[in-house]
Each structure stands twice: as C-alpha cells, then as structure tokens.
Design a protein around this motif. Sequence first.
Motif, mmCIF file in Angstrom:
data_model
loop_
_atom_site.group_PDB
_atom_site.id
_atom_site.type_symbol
_atom_site.label_atom_id
_atom_site.label_comp_id
_atom_site.label_asym_id
_atom_site.label_seq_id
_atom_site.Cartn_x
_atom_site.Cartn_y
_atom_site.Cartn_z
ATOM 1 N N VAL A 1 9.291 9.068 86.565
ATOM 2 C CA VAL A 1 10.297 7.891 85.526
ATOM 3 C C VAL A 1 11.149 6.862 86.166
ATOM 4 C CG1 VAL A 1 12.107 9.243 84.522
ATOM 5 C CG2 VAL A 1 10.152 10.200 84.493
ATOM 6 N N PRO A 2 12.045 7.071 87.288
ATOM 7 C CA PRO A 2 12.352 6.259 87.728
ATOM 8 C C PRO A 2 11.946 4.859 88.221
ATOM 9 C CG PRO A 2 13.025 8.034 89.154
ATOM 10 C CD PRO A 2 11.895 7.749 88.642
ATOM 11 N N GLY A 3 10.609 4.358 88.015
ATOM 12 C CA GLY A 3 10.056 3.468 88.303
ATOM 13 C C GLY A 3 10.426 3.050 86.955
ATOM 14 N N ARG A 4 9.584 3.170 85.607
ATOM 15 C CA ARG A 4 9.394 3.384 84.120
ATOM 16 C C ARG A 4 10.623 2.838 84.225
ATOM 17 N NH1 ARG A 4 9.099 0.366 80.234
ATOM 18 N NH2 ARG A 4 7.557 1.262 79.391
ATOM 19 N N VAL A 5 11.287 3.549 84.179
ATOM 20 C CA VAL A 5 12.935 3.099 83.148
ATOM 21 C C VAL A 5 13.543 1.587 83.958
ATOM 22 C CG1 VAL A 5 15.520 3.652 83.101
ATOM 23 C CG2 VAL A 5 13.261 5.085 83.173
ATOM 24 N N ALA A 6 12.863 1.646 85.421
ATOM 25 C CA ALA A 6 13.856 0.255 85.747
ATOM 26 C C ALA A 6 13.081 -0.604 85.381
ATOM 27 C CB ALA A 6 13.416 0.309 87.135
ATOM 28 N N ALA B 1 7.053 7.857 80.754
ATOM 29 C CA ALA B 1 6.881 7.935 82.034
ATOM 30 C C ALA B 1 6.466 9.897 82.187
ATOM 31 C CB ALA B 1 7.601 7.531 83.080
ATOM 32 N N ALA B 2 7.439 10.232 81.879
ATOM 33 C CA ALA B 2 7.459 11.383 81.608
ATOM 34 C C ALA B 2 5.969 12.334 81.190
ATOM 35 C CB ALA B 2 8.148 12.626 81.096
ATOM 36 N N LEU B 3 5.313 11.949 80.018
ATOM 37 C CA LEU B 3 4.047 12.452 79.281
ATOM 38 C C LEU B 3 3.567 11.694 80.366
ATOM 39 C CD1 LEU B 3 5.170 12.082 75.060
ATOM 40 C CD2 LEU B 3 5.220 13.992 76.718
ATOM 41 N N ASP B 4 3.118 11.118 81.160
ATOM 42 C CA ASP B 4 2.117 10.897 82.036
ATOM 43 C C ASP B 4 2.001 12.113 82.622
ATOM 44 O OD1 ASP B 4 1.753 8.709 81.192
ATOM 45 O OD2 ASP B 4 2.404 7.266 82.540
ATOM 46 N N VAL B 5 2.653 13.179 82.938
ATOM 47 C CA VAL B 5 2.068 14.844 83.724
ATOM 48 C C VAL B 5 1.038 15.082 82.862
ATOM 49 C CG1 VAL B 5 2.690 16.122 83.801
ATOM 50 C CG2 VAL B 5 4.474 14.421 85.099
ATOM 51 N N TRP B 6 1.596 14.968 81.178
ATOM 52 C CA TRP B 6 0.420 15.738 80.512
ATOM 53 C C TRP B 6 -0.717 15.222 80.256
ATOM 54 C CZ3 TRP B 6 2.753 20.899 79.200
ATOM 55 C CH2 TRP B 6 4.186 21.253 80.032
ATOM 56 N N ASP B 7 -1.606 14.308 81.081
ATOM 57 C CA ASP B 7 -2.858 13.963 80.236
ATOM 58 C C ASP B 7 -4.242 14.690 80.814
ATOM 59 O OD1 ASP B 7 -1.283 11.921 79.143
ATOM 60 O OD2 ASP B 7 -1.854 9.905 80.717
ATOM 61 N N SER B 8 -3.740 15.202 82.042
ATOM 62 C CA SER B 8 -4.309 15.589 83.009
ATOM 63 C C SER B 8 -4.218 17.352 82.889
ATOM 64 C CB SER B 8 -4.311 15.697 84.713
ATOM 65 O OG SER B 8 -3.219 15.983 85.213
ATOM 66 N N VAL B 9 -3.552 18.325 81.518
ATOM 67 C CA VAL B 9 -2.934 19.785 81.723
ATOM 68 C C VAL B 9 -3.821 19.959 80.800
ATOM 69 C CG1 VAL B 9 -0.925 21.056 81.614
ATOM 70 C CG2 VAL B 9 -1.099 19.232 82.933
ATOM 71 N N ASP B 10 -4.317 21.118 80.490
ATOM 72 C CA ASP B 10 -4.188 21.774 79.247
ATOM 73 C C ASP B 10 -4.040 23.256 79.398
ATOM 74 O OD1 ASP B 10 -6.253 23.750 77.596
ATOM 75 O OD2 ASP B 10 -8.024 22.753 78.189
ATOM 76 N N MET B 11 -3.806 22.872 78.068
ATOM 77 C CA MET B 11 -2.087 24.139 77.471
ATOM 78 C C MET B 11 -2.335 24.961 77.842
ATOM 79 S SD MET B 11 0.903 22.355 77.298
ATOM 80 C CE MET B 11 1.557 24.176 76.267
ATOM 81 N N TYR C 1 13.532 17.309 76.704
ATOM 82 C CA TYR C 1 14.700 17.004 77.831
ATOM 83 C C TYR C 1 14.123 18.860 78.494
ATOM 84 C CZ TYR C 1 18.438 19.188 75.199
ATOM 85 O OH TYR C 1 18.641 19.906 74.318
ATOM 86 N N LYS C 2 13.610 19.761 77.747
ATOM 87 C CA LYS C 2 13.002 20.634 78.115
ATOM 88 C C LYS C 2 11.750 20.276 79.206
ATOM 89 C CE LYS C 2 16.242 22.939 75.479
ATOM 90 N NZ LYS C 2 17.237 23.590 75.947
ATOM 91 N N TYR C 3 11.129 21.534 78.475
ATOM 92 C CA TYR C 3 9.533 21.214 79.379
ATOM 93 C C TYR C 3 8.501 19.969 79.552
ATOM 94 C CZ TYR C 3 10.211 26.634 79.357
ATOM 95 O OH TYR C 3 10.204 28.092 79.130
ATOM 96 N N LEU C 4 9.389 19.228 78.590
ATOM 97 C CA LEU C 4 8.773 17.718 78.296
ATOM 98 C C LEU C 4 9.271 16.808 79.987
ATOM 99 C CD1 LEU C 4 7.899 16.890 74.830
ATOM 100 C CD2 LEU C 4 5.982 18.325 76.671
ATOM 101 N N ASN C 5 10.278 17.108 80.061
ATOM 102 C CA ASN C 5 10.626 17.068 81.500
ATOM 103 C C ASN C 5 11.006 15.160 81.315
ATOM 104 O OD1 ASN C 5 9.756 19.327 82.818
ATOM 105 N ND2 ASN C 5 7.728 17.856 82.541
ATOM 106 N N ALA C 6 12.049 14.898 79.863
ATOM 107 C CA ALA C 6 12.273 13.689 79.476
ATOM 108 C C ALA C 6 13.679 13.324 79.849
ATOM 109 C CB ALA C 6 11.677 13.033 78.559
ATOM 110 N N GLY C 7 14.474 14.170 81.120
ATOM 111 C CA GLY C 7 15.976 13.975 81.375
ATOM 112 C C GLY C 7 17.095 14.186 80.334
ATOM 113 N N PRO C 8 17.995 13.970 80.632
ATOM 114 C CA PRO C 8 19.564 14.229 79.463
ATOM 115 C C PRO C 8 19.263 13.768 78.779
ATOM 116 C CG PRO C 8 20.152 14.397 82.267
ATOM 117 C CD PRO C 8 18.491 13.906 81.859
ATOM 118 N N GLY C 9 19.500 14.339 78.005
ATOM 119 C CA GLY C 9 19.407 13.435 76.589
ATOM 120 C C GLY C 9 18.664 13.150 76.046
ATOM 121 N N ALA C 10 17.353 13.075 76.243
ATOM 122 C CA ALA C 10 16.712 12.734 76.126
ATOM 123 C C ALA C 10 16.064 13.087 74.488
ATOM 124 C CB ALA C 10 15.503 13.107 76.222
#
Length: 398
Positions: free
Chosen positions: A33-38, A277-287, A210-219
């Motif tokens: 996330v920091p790199g993508r926001v930067a 950037a946070a959603l990239d984590v889910w690309d390799s995840v099966d619910m 901002y909860k389970y999807l991890n996009a940060g406070p205020g997402a």
Amino acid sequence: MQTDFTATRALFDIPEGLIYLDGNSLGPLPRAVPGRVAQAMQAEWGQMLITAWNNAGWMEQPARLGDRVARLIGAEPGSVTLGDTLSIKVFQAVSAALQARPERKVILSDNGNFPTDLYMAQGLADLLATGHELRIVAPEAVEEAIDETIAVTMLTEVDYRTGRKHDMKRLTAKAHAAGALAFWDLAHSAGAVPVALAECGADFAAGCTYKYLNAGPGAPAFIYVAPRHAATVQPALCGWLGHDAPFAFEQGYRPAPSTERMRVGTPPVLQMAALDAALDVWDSVDMADIRKQSLALTDRFIAEVEAACPDLTLVTPRDHASRGSQVSFAHPEGYAIMQALIARGVIGDFRAPDILRFGFTPLYIGMDEVERAAAILAEIMATRAWDRPEFHARARVT
C-alpha cells in the motif's frame, strides 16, 4: 490451487510479536500500500496534476475497483461501485428500495444491526414524513416478521457484536415471497466469509473496505445494485458523478444507465489507490479456503478460552453456518479485560455493554497466534491482571 496462508501473511506489515485480532474493525497495512499511494501522490498527482483524471484513470477507479470487490461478494460485473461512506450507501440503498415499493411503509431490521444502519433508516423515515416505520425485532425473529407490510429488509449479514450470521439466501427468498426487497450490509462479511449476492437474489448491498479488505482508515464504501434494478433505481442523493454525462454540466439530473448512478461525490483517489493495492492480496486467495481456516481458528479459540476462562460467556454461535469470522465473549469487566490484553500485545476490541470481540483473519493469523492469545487471556483472568486503574479508564474509541 489451495491458498498459501504463509505467503499471504508475508504480504502484511504487522509489528513483531503482536497478535492482531481486530481486523474486523480495521485491517492491518498490506506492504504494497505505501508504494502504491506514493505513486498516486508523486507520479500521478505530483507530475500529471489534473490530467491524471484521464491519464491515470482516476475517474474509472470506482467502477474498476467495484469489479474487483464484486468477485469477492459473488456479484455480477458492473454491479458494484465505490465511494463515500457506508452510512451514505445504506441511505442510498434503503431510500431506493422505498421508492420502488411506494405502497409499503415498513423497513424491517433487527436489534443486532449496527447502529448507523438504524440511525440512517430512522432518519430517512423521519425525513420522508409519510408514515414510514423502522420496525426492529430480535435477529432470530426476522424471518417470522417478514410479511406483506414490509417494503425492504435491512439486515447486516454478520452481527458486529456477536458474530451471528444470517442466512442470506433464505431471508432474501422470504422477503421476495412477501413482495419486499432485500438490502444486506456486508461490513463484516466482505473478505471474511463467502458471499453470493447474485445467487441469493439480493436487491441491494453495501459494505466497507477498511475491515477485512484492509484498505485503511477512511477507505471508501461500496454499493451493489442487482442488474435487474440498475436502469430504474432512483438515487435519493443525485450527485454530479452519478449523472449520465457529468461534463455536459446540465442543469437537471439525468442518472447514468447503470450502477454508476449510485456515485455521489468525487472519488477519494489516494484512498482508492490504497484499496487497489490491498485487493492485490486477494488475487491468490480462495474464499472457500478462507472460510475453512476461519472456522478452524475460531473453533480452537472458543475451545481454549472456555476451558481456561469459566468466567467468560460465549455469545457467538457454535454452529458454523450461523457464525461469521469473529468470536465474542461477555464479561461485566469486558472493557478492562480487553485493555489488559492489548497491553500484553493481543489486540481485539470492546463493544458495549460487556463484549470482548476478536476477529480472525486467516490471511495473517494462524493457529499459533490463536493459542498464544488464548493463553494470555487465561493468565489475565486467573491473576485478575485486568483490575488495575489504567485498564478501567475509558478511551474515546473502544
């Protein structure tokens, strides 16, 4: 391919030694996330300035990210858009449902629903001043309460306090059989449990990122409109970016022909970069893998805590089908106990009047952390380590 939870754990920046069981309130920082926001700040905003709306794809963010979220909640492509807050999206969805059922006056919800949903519904009913009613029943009484007077059911799939999980498919079918529409709040579902909006026939849904999807406070929040309603739904908040042609600058509102009409204000570009950037984590995840591991973790935590802490009362359902991805225990001194846990490096949270709440996210929590957390809680309870003045002092956020 089975989800590699060791690999997903490495994608998060969690302080060494900390056991983080509060992702159901605020997800931890994904390392990307920091790199993508930067990049969004420096290369896009800094170098492109206003041309970034076109050249960096800022205007398309809500729809593009909406499709990424849609995959995680079982929604059709093009049916989800992002922006604003969850409260705003609840207001939009419920008001649209009431407009679609003008002959009916009842919004049905339950007393386990999150307060903002209830506040929004009551405020909407008061604003309309046409006899609308917010009817609140116990969670287990919802199905029986659905009748021909109901315009829309407004339910949170997973109860924020207890982790109790509603049967979305059954209750949506019951609402439709009674001629009502169904709205679902997915704040504690998206990224936590498999969701099948299309399969269940939901009419509207909304959730936060901002909860389970991890996009940060205020997402930003998301809103889902079933494709069968997209061309006819009437947004009560007619924002500029929900217009069919925002840059025609027409005096009158002409809604976009899709879920895009549910956009209101300018998208929060930097926050959406974090979400991307946070959603990239889910690309390799099966619910399905998430759900299986979540149930294993919560089962173990329940067993360990109940064996060692008889003074704590489980309020989360034991039945897997009725449980989200959290575990809650009740105790009269729940607030102080949670503060003692946090001081020992186990972060959960407290919900009034007496609930200790723990969220379990297999992306970065494993069985070792669960067992250590239970052991620390047992020690705190056995020694009454929670009964110190500093642990009883109430902070503004609990």
